[in-house]
Scaffold this motif. Structure first.
Motif, PDB file in Angstrom:
ATOM      1  N   PHE A  77      61.920  58.520  48.431  1.00  0.00           N
ATOM      2  CA  PHE A  77      62.136  57.293  49.182  1.00  0.00           C
ATOM      3  C   PHE A  77      62.995  56.278  48.430  1.00  0.00           C
ATOM      4  CE2 PHE A  77      58.318  59.076  51.100  1.00  0.00           C
ATOM      5  CZ  PHE A  77      58.643  59.011  52.442  1.00  0.00           C
ATOM      6  N   GLY A  78      63.413  56.594  47.255  1.00  0.00           N
ATOM      7  CA  GLY A  78      64.333  55.736  46.520  1.00  0.00           C
ATOM      8  C   GLY A  78      63.705  54.526  45.890  1.00  0.00           C
ATOM      9  N   TYR A  79      62.402  54.529  45.633  1.00  0.00           N
ATOM     10  CA  TYR A  79      61.752  53.390  45.002  1.00  0.00           C
ATOM     11  C   TYR A  79      61.792  53.542  43.487  1.00  0.00           C
ATOM     12  CZ  TYR A  79      59.781  53.210  49.714  1.00  0.00           C
ATOM     13  OH  TYR A  79      59.614  53.190  51.077  1.00  0.00           O
ATOM     14  N   ASP A  80      62.012  52.430  42.804  1.00  0.00           N
ATOM     15  CA  ASP A  80      61.949  52.462  41.349  1.00  0.00           C
ATOM     16  C   ASP A  80      60.503  52.426  40.866  1.00  0.00           C
ATOM     17  OD1 ASP A  80      64.813  52.403  40.559  1.00  0.00           O
ATOM     18  OD2 ASP A  80      64.789  50.523  41.678  1.00  0.00           O
ATOM     19  N   PHE A  81      59.691  51.561  41.499  1.00  0.00           N
ATOM     20  CA  PHE A  81      58.289  51.439  41.126  1.00  0.00           C
ATOM     21  C   PHE A  81      57.430  51.479  42.387  1.00  0.00           C
ATOM     22  CE2 PHE A  81      60.053  48.533  37.628  1.00  0.00           C
ATOM     23  CZ  PHE A  81      60.199  49.604  36.729  1.00  0.00           C
ATOM     24  N   VAL A  82      56.220  51.985  42.238  1.00  0.00           N
ATOM     25  CA  VAL A  82      55.237  51.967  43.325  1.00  0.00           C
ATOM     26  C   VAL A  82      53.979  51.280  42.820  1.00  0.00           C
ATOM     27  CG1 VAL A  82      53.765  53.352  44.828  1.00  0.00           C
ATOM     28  CG2 VAL A  82      56.130  54.054  44.433  1.00  0.00           C
ATOM     29  N   VAL A  83      53.468  50.333  43.631  1.00  0.00           N
ATOM     30  CA  VAL A  83      52.229  49.623  43.316  1.00  0.00           C
ATOM     31  C   VAL A  83      51.158  50.087  44.292  1.00  0.00           C
ATOM     32  CG1 VAL A  83      51.097  47.386  43.099  1.00  0.00           C
ATOM     33  CG2 VAL A  83      53.520  47.618  42.511  1.00  0.00           C
ATOM     34  N   ALA A  84      50.021  50.510  43.766  1.00  0.00           N
ATOM     35  CA  ALA A  84      48.923  50.961  44.620  1.00  0.00           C
ATOM     36  C   ALA A  84      47.604  50.677  43.925  1.00  0.00           C
ATOM     37  CB  ALA A  84      49.049  52.454  44.914  1.00  0.00           C
ATOM     38  N   GLN A  85      46.695  50.060  44.637  1.00  0.00           N
ATOM     39  CA  GLN A  85      45.406  49.718  44.048  1.00  0.00           C
ATOM     40  C   GLN A  85      44.554  50.941  43.739  1.00  0.00           C
ATOM     41  OE1 GLN A  85      44.077  46.981  47.114  1.00  0.00           O
ATOM     42  NE2 GLN A  85      44.552  45.210  45.849  1.00  0.00           N
ATOM     43  N   ASP A  86      44.829  52.048  44.418  1.00  0.00           N
ATOM     44  CA  ASP A  86      44.024  53.251  44.201  1.00  0.00           C
ATOM     45  C   ASP A  86      44.538  54.123  43.058  1.00  0.00           C
ATOM     46  OD1 ASP A  86      46.319  54.370  45.249  1.00  0.00           O
ATOM     47  OD2 ASP A  86      45.360  55.175  47.055  1.00  0.00           O
ATOM     48  N   GLY A  87      45.585  53.654  42.363  1.00  0.00           N
ATOM     49  CA  GLY A  87      46.091  54.394  41.226  1.00  0.00           C
ATOM     50  C   GLY A  87      47.116  55.459  41.561  1.00  0.00           C
ATOM     51  N   SER A  88      47.529  55.555  42.819  1.00  0.00           N
ATOM     52  CA  SER A  88      48.491  56.578  43.213  1.00  0.00           C
ATOM     53  C   SER A  88      49.931  56.188  42.900  1.00  0.00           C
ATOM     54  CB  SER A  88      48.350  56.890  44.709  1.00  0.00           C
ATOM     55  OG  SER A  88      48.580  55.731  45.489  1.00  0.00           O
ATOM     56  N   GLY A  89      50.153  54.973  42.418  1.00  0.00           N
ATOM     57  CA  GLY A  89      51.478  54.539  41.992  1.00  0.00           C
ATOM     58  C   GLY A  89      51.531  54.379  40.493  1.00  0.00           C
ATOM     59  N   GLN A  90      52.617  53.791  40.023  1.00  0.00           N
ATOM     60  CA  GLN A  90      52.749  53.545  38.579  1.00  0.00           C
ATOM     61  C   GLN A  90      51.940  52.336  38.135  1.00  0.00           C
ATOM     62  OE1 GLN A  90      56.788  53.555  39.718  1.00  0.00           O
ATOM     63  NE2 GLN A  90      57.435  54.585  37.838  1.00  0.00           N
ATOM     64  N   PHE A  91      51.704  51.404  39.079  1.00  0.00           N
ATOM     65  CA  PHE A  91      51.014  50.158  38.732  1.00  0.00           C
ATOM     66  C   PHE A  91      49.947  49.861  39.773  1.00  0.00           C
ATOM     67  CE2 PHE A  91      55.446  49.851  37.326  1.00  0.00           C
ATOM     68  CZ  PHE A  91      55.283  49.647  35.963  1.00  0.00           C
ATOM     69  N   ARG A  92      48.892  49.213  39.316  1.00  0.00           N
ATOM     70  CA  ARG A  92      47.823  48.794  40.222  1.00  0.00           C
ATOM     71  C   ARG A  92      48.012  47.346  40.668  1.00  0.00           C
ATOM     72  NH1 ARG A  92      43.186  52.074  40.481  1.00  0.00           N
ATOM     73  NH2 ARG A  92      43.239  53.853  39.029  1.00  0.00           N
ATOM     74  N   THR A  93      48.829  46.576  39.962  1.00  0.00           N
ATOM     75  CA  THR A  93      49.072  45.171  40.312  1.00  0.00           C
ATOM     76  C   THR A  93      50.559  44.927  40.493  1.00  0.00           C
ATOM     77  OG1 THR A  93      49.309  44.352  38.038  1.00  0.00           O
ATOM     78  CG2 THR A  93      47.066  44.489  38.936  1.00  0.00           C
ATOM     79  N   VAL A  94      50.864  43.952  41.340  1.00  0.00           N
ATOM     80  CA  VAL A  94      52.258  43.606  41.605  1.00  0.00           C
ATOM     81  C   VAL A  94      52.893  42.961  40.374  1.00  0.00           C
ATOM     82  CG1 VAL A  94      53.788  42.236  43.077  1.00  0.00           C
ATOM     83  CG2 VAL A  94      51.762  43.350  44.060  1.00  0.00           C
ATOM     84  N   GLN A  95      52.134  42.116  39.666  1.00  0.00           N
ATOM     85  CA  GLN A  95      52.697  41.451  38.493  1.00  0.00           C
ATOM     86  C   GLN A  95      53.088  42.459  37.414  1.00  0.00           C
ATOM     87  OE1 GLN A  95      53.287  37.901  38.309  1.00  0.00           O
ATOM     88  NE2 GLN A  95      54.617  38.764  36.740  1.00  0.00           N
ATOM     89  N   ALA A  96      52.320  43.511  37.264  1.00  0.00           N
ATOM     90  CA  ALA A  96      52.665  44.538  36.276  1.00  0.00           C
ATOM     91  C   ALA A  96      54.002  45.185  36.614  1.00  0.00           C
ATOM     92  CB  ALA A  96      51.564  45.591  36.202  1.00  0.00           C
ATOM     93  N   ALA A  97      54.261  45.422  37.894  1.00  0.00           N
ATOM     94  CA  ALA A  97      55.544  45.991  38.310  1.00  0.00           C
ATOM     95  C   ALA A  97      56.684  45.013  38.070  1.00  0.00           C
ATOM     96  CB  ALA A  97      55.486  46.391  39.781  1.00  0.00           C
ATOM     97  N   ASP A 124      56.778  42.683  35.785  1.00  0.00           N
ATOM     98  CA  ASP A 124      56.991  42.603  34.340  1.00  0.00           C
ATOM     99  C   ASP A 124      57.773  43.804  33.808  1.00  0.00           C
ATOM    100  OD1 ASP A 124      55.572  40.243  34.384  1.00  0.00           O
ATOM    101  OD2 ASP A 124      53.699  41.142  33.691  1.00  0.00           O
ATOM    102  N   ALA A 125      57.699  44.928  34.511  1.00  0.00           N
ATOM    103  CA  ALA A 125      58.388  46.142  34.069  1.00  0.00           C
ATOM    104  C   ALA A 125      59.878  46.145  34.422  1.00  0.00           C
ATOM    105  CB  ALA A 125      57.717  47.369  34.677  1.00  0.00           C
ATOM    106  N   VAL A 126      60.300  45.221  35.272  1.00  0.00           N
ATOM    107  CA  VAL A 126      61.720  45.150  35.631  1.00  0.00           C
ATOM    108  C   VAL A 126      62.516  44.676  34.411  1.00  0.00           C
ATOM    109  CG1 VAL A 126      63.433  44.051  37.123  1.00  0.00           C
ATOM    110  CG2 VAL A 126      61.176  44.658  38.038  1.00  0.00           C
ATOM    111  N   PRO A 127      63.537  45.404  33.991  1.00  0.00           N
ATOM    112  CA  PRO A 127      64.329  44.969  32.825  1.00  0.00           C
ATOM    113  C   PRO A 127      64.982  43.613  33.075  1.00  0.00           C
ATOM    114  CG  PRO A 127      64.809  47.257  33.370  1.00  0.00           C
ATOM    115  CD  PRO A 127      63.992  46.711  34.504  1.00  0.00           C
TER     116      PRO A 127
END
Length: 318
Positions: free
Chosen positions: A20-40, A42-45
């Motif tokens: 789907f062309g996403y750099d990061f995925v946020v998911a509360q259930d742990g199915s993405g790279q991050f569980r919180t939006v702020q963590a994603a 912060d990961a943006v260069p």
């Protein structure tokens, strides 16, 4: 075996992100790279020159978010607008750790400083309720775009904060009570639903600088709500040179016949610029509007184009 299962799950996550062309995925259930939006975020260069896409899966994310000025070209994509909710519950008189009022600016659920930010299919909310000023979204960055987003709150829901900032809202839903669209930015609202809740009084409170030609333009928007008849004004000037124009908008019966309010200052009638063109619905009363407001001619209305108002920027081509 457990390691094999782990790596299979990780592979599926990475595969779906690439598909789907996403750099990061946020998911509360742990199915993405991050569980919180702020963590994603912060990961943006810092100062990345390419778009960073952050896909946010369904859920209620109670976080006070900050998109720093070093995080440019960030694109939020929600899984579904009504069920992907970014929310917090600060408000003006809520105390900080020193016992001081947080203030209106301090109440925001999300702060957007970075330029070229965009969001779609998301709900932004301040969940503190009818407790005075309580901002859902505070936008300072230039060239901010929102598509199919919902902005929920009461007083001061959407703060278009940035001096010189250009902002674009397409097919969005914005609700509130008093001054719930306010600030100094130049903003274009296209086909948005503006919902006026009970207990309110003013839709907009622009604070357009005197050096800025355009403030708010609402084009083909619908003003709906559950407020009583004749209880709302289209706007009042937070600062003397406020500028707000409604084009081809449908107005509910809660809009007062006089249309506009000078905020108890006679001089505002000479400096603020308020105008309408082709308003429809029970709240359209051109012959009863205050004499210091403007009813545009067709020729005058044609001057309000997207790129003219947004100083050469066309957000529909990005």
């Amino acid at each position: 075996m457990k390691y094999l299962i782990f790596f299979c799950c990780l592979f599926n996550v990475l595969l779906s992100q690439r598909a789907f062309g996403y750099d990061f995925v946020v998911a509360q259930d742990g199915s993405g790279q991050f569980r919180t939006v702020q963590a994603a975020i912060d990961a943006v260069p810092d100062f990345r020159k390419k778009v960073t896409t952050i896909f946010i899966k369904k859920g209620i994310y109670k976080e006070k978010l900050v998109l720093a000025g070093t995080k440019n070209l960030v694109h939020f994509i929600g899984e579904e607008a009504r069920t992907t909710i970014l929310t917090y519950d600060d408000y003006n008189q809520k105390k900080n750790r020193f016992g001081e009022d947080k203030g209106t600016s301090g109440s925001a659920s999300i702060y957007i400083f970075g330029t070229d930010f965009s969001a779609e299919n998301l709900t932004f909310q301040n969940s503190s309720g009818p407790v005075g000023q309580a901002v859902a979204v505070w936008v300072a960055g230039d060239k901010a775009r929102f598509k199919n987003c919902r902005f929920l709150g009461f007083q001061d829901t959407l703060y278009t904060y940035g001096y010189g900032s250009r902002q674009y809202y397409q097919d969005c839903y914005i609700e509130g009570t008093t001054d719930f669209i306010f600030g100094s930015s130049t903003a274009w609202f296209e086909r948005c639903e503006i919902f006026c809740k009970k207990g309110g009084s003013f839709v907009t409170a622009a604070s357009t600088p005197d050096t800025t030609r355009y403030g708010y333009v609402l084009n083909h928007c619908r003003l709906t709500g559950n407020a009583p008849a004749n209880s709302y004004a289209l706007g009042r000037p937070w600062r003397s040179y406020a500028k707000t124009v409604y084009l081809h908008c449908e107005l509910g019966n809660f809009i007062r016949p006089e249309g506009w309010d000078p905020w108890d200052k006679e001089e505002n009638k000479r400096t603020a610029y308020y105008a309408e063109y082709n308003s429809t619905g029970p709240g359209a009363a051109p012959k009863q509007r205050v004499p210091w407001a403007h009813l545009l001619t067709p020729q005058e209305a044609q001057q309000y184009t997207l790129t003219t108002v947004l100083r050469g920027w066309d957000p529909t081509k990005e």
